[in-house]
Design an enzyme around this catalytic site. Structure first.
Site, PDB file in Angstrom:
ATOM      1  CE  LYS A   1      -3.992   1.701   2.706  1.00 56.73           C
ATOM      2  NZ  LYS A   1      -4.859   1.332   3.865  1.00 56.73           N
TER       3      LYS A   1
ATOM      4  CB  SER B   1      -8.132   3.234   3.068  1.00 55.83           C
ATOM      5  OG  SER B   1      -7.184   2.579   3.916  1.00 55.83           O
TER       6      SER B   1
ATOM      7  CB  SER C   1      -8.300  -0.105   5.594  1.00 55.23           C
ATOM      8  OG  SER C   1      -9.094   1.040   5.815  1.00 55.23           O
TER       9      SER C   1
END
Length: 452
Positions: free
Chosen positions: A77, A155, A179
């Site tokens: 990420k 997210s 997330s």
């Protein structure tokens, strides 16, 4: 079905494939003009990845394999530091900041294990939403119903899509309120949120230091266990599947199914029935703590207060560069006083103790990861009301486990061809190994549903 780490490791060991071949295939999928790579990734490390793959193949030819993920494509990420790169965290406001001087701890651990880092994945700006929508870099579409264009979950949006579309074998995300688990649910994957303190967050841009955790998204419970051991720096312990008749589950009697879609209710009910048919005990349990949480967090909770502390100077100077929907949530934190924050710490401690005591006779809690299936991107982009209402609903269930300081898996429990639905299996802090064991047993039962 996606290949597992164990299957790919075996194929590499026997020479059926090579790391170079796996990496080239992953990069080709990222580059495909009809695919989601352009929105799923913010950085692609083509030359570095191919060099790492070649190194892995050379070492394997000499009889050396550093770990089960040696030579496998992995994505991280875009809030983890990679040396020499600016860490954007899905924003444009950080574009002119200095590049990272060194790798995040978890990135270095992956590299040491032989992972081939193919790129950084897109995300909600500063990880502050469960939807995965990003106005700066676009929003990758969930693998289900691409014609409509549905959210991937956030997210860690690009993380979920990168695995679902074969652009990586494993993705590493963060989980502050779901997330890792929400993208796993919407993309038909298995995701693991460990107890936060077990995995170092050094070199990860924070959202909420009280709630942030770091975990994998992949194809199976065993995959998550393998990667979790690497991220945590702990010796690998292979999950052992208990007999279903030994398991006792609790299903919260309120809150977790409020506002649920019929598809989610149907998939969840089938999962519960399948567990019972195999001998597991599943009880409904009153959990007043879950009913209290919305009120406890009425001022924005740890997320808003701690995000405001980190962002306040940037927002004072560059508020116009933020996603307004993210900025509006961060600024809620400025109204919390130090006394409010201290009160919240004390309330959380008592809340955790109460829920832990309530769960003592059960192996895990079960609930839908999200009470709704992935909604269409277009509606959420055009309506603030729809955006915030949907975001709150999707975050509601997983957020409870972060506040609990617990650990949790999300397993796909839908039938093949149906909208992806995730089943959460959750337990208290430091029960990670047990939750992985329970997850392995549950996964075997759910596979019979998925193939029906």
């Amino acid at each position: 079905m996606l290949p597992t780490i164990r299957q790919l490791h075996a194929s590499l060991t026997t020479g059926e494939t090579t790391s170079a071949a796996l990496t080239e295939a992953a990069l080709a999928r990222i580059d495909a003009t009809d695919g989601e790579g352009g929105h799923a990734f913010t950085h692609v490390y083509r030359e570095q990845a191919l060099a790492a793959a070649q190194a892995s193949d050379t070492l394997r030819a000499a009889g050396l394999a550093r770990s089960p993920i040696d030579g496998l494509p992995v994505s991280v990420k875009d809030l983890f530091d990679v040396a020499g790169e600016v860490t954007l965290a899905g924003s444009v406001v950080l574009q002119d900041t200095p590049p990272a001087a060194q790798n995040a701890v978890i990135v270095q651990r992956l590299i040491n294990a032989g992972a081939v880092i193919v790129g950084k994945t897109n995300m909600t700006e500063f990880a502050f939403s469960g939807l995965g929508i990003n106005p700066h870099y676009g929003t990758p579409r969930s693998p289900w119903d691409r014609a409509t264009g549905r959210i991937p979950g956030g997210s860690s949006s690009g993380a979920g899509v990168s695995v679902a579309d074969g652009m990586s074998v494993v993705a590493i995300g963060t989980d502050t309120g779901g997330s890792v688990r929400i993208p796993s649910a919407f993309c038909g994957l298995t995701g693991f949120k460990p107890t936060a303190r077990r995995v170092s967050a050094i070199g990860a841009l924070p959202l909420s230091t009280s709630l942030d955790s770091i975990g994998p998204l992949s194809a199976s419970v065993e995959c998550c266990a393998i990667v979790d051991s690497i991220l945590s720096g702990e010796p690998y312990r292979e999950p052992s599947s208990p007999q279903p008749g030994q398991l006792r589950f609790a299903v919260p009697s309120s809150v977790v199914l409020d506002g649920a879609d019929e598809q989610v209710v149907a998939a969840f009910d089938r999962a519960i029935e399948a567990l019972r048919e195999q001998g597991a005990v599943v009880h409904q349990l009153d959990i007043p703590e879950f009913e209290q949480l919305a009120y406890i967090n009425r001022q924005g909770g740890f997320v808003c207060s701690e995000a405001w502390a980190w962002h306040r100077k940037l927002l004072e100077q560059h508020a116009d560069l933020y996603d307004p929907r993210v900025a509006s949530r961060i600024t809620r934190g400025k109204d919390m006083s130090a006394a409010d924050y201290i009160d919240l710490l004390e309330i959380r401690s008592a809340w955790i103790a109460s829920l832990t005591n309530r769960m003592r006779q059960y192996d895990a809690l079960l609930m839908p990861t999200s009470p709704i299936i992935a909604p269409a991107i277009a509606k959420l982009q055009t309506s603030d009301d729809a955006y915030f209402a949907t975001n709150g609903l999707i975050l509601r269930n997983p957020t409870m486990i972060n506040f609990f300081d617990g650990c949790a898996l999300s397993l796909p429990c839908h039938r093949n061809g149906e909208a992806p639905v995730g089943l959460t299996i959750a337990g208290p802090a430091m029960h990670d190994a047990h939750i992985l064991d329970v997850g392995l047993a549950t996964e075997k039962i759910l596979q019979t549903i998925r193939q029906a």
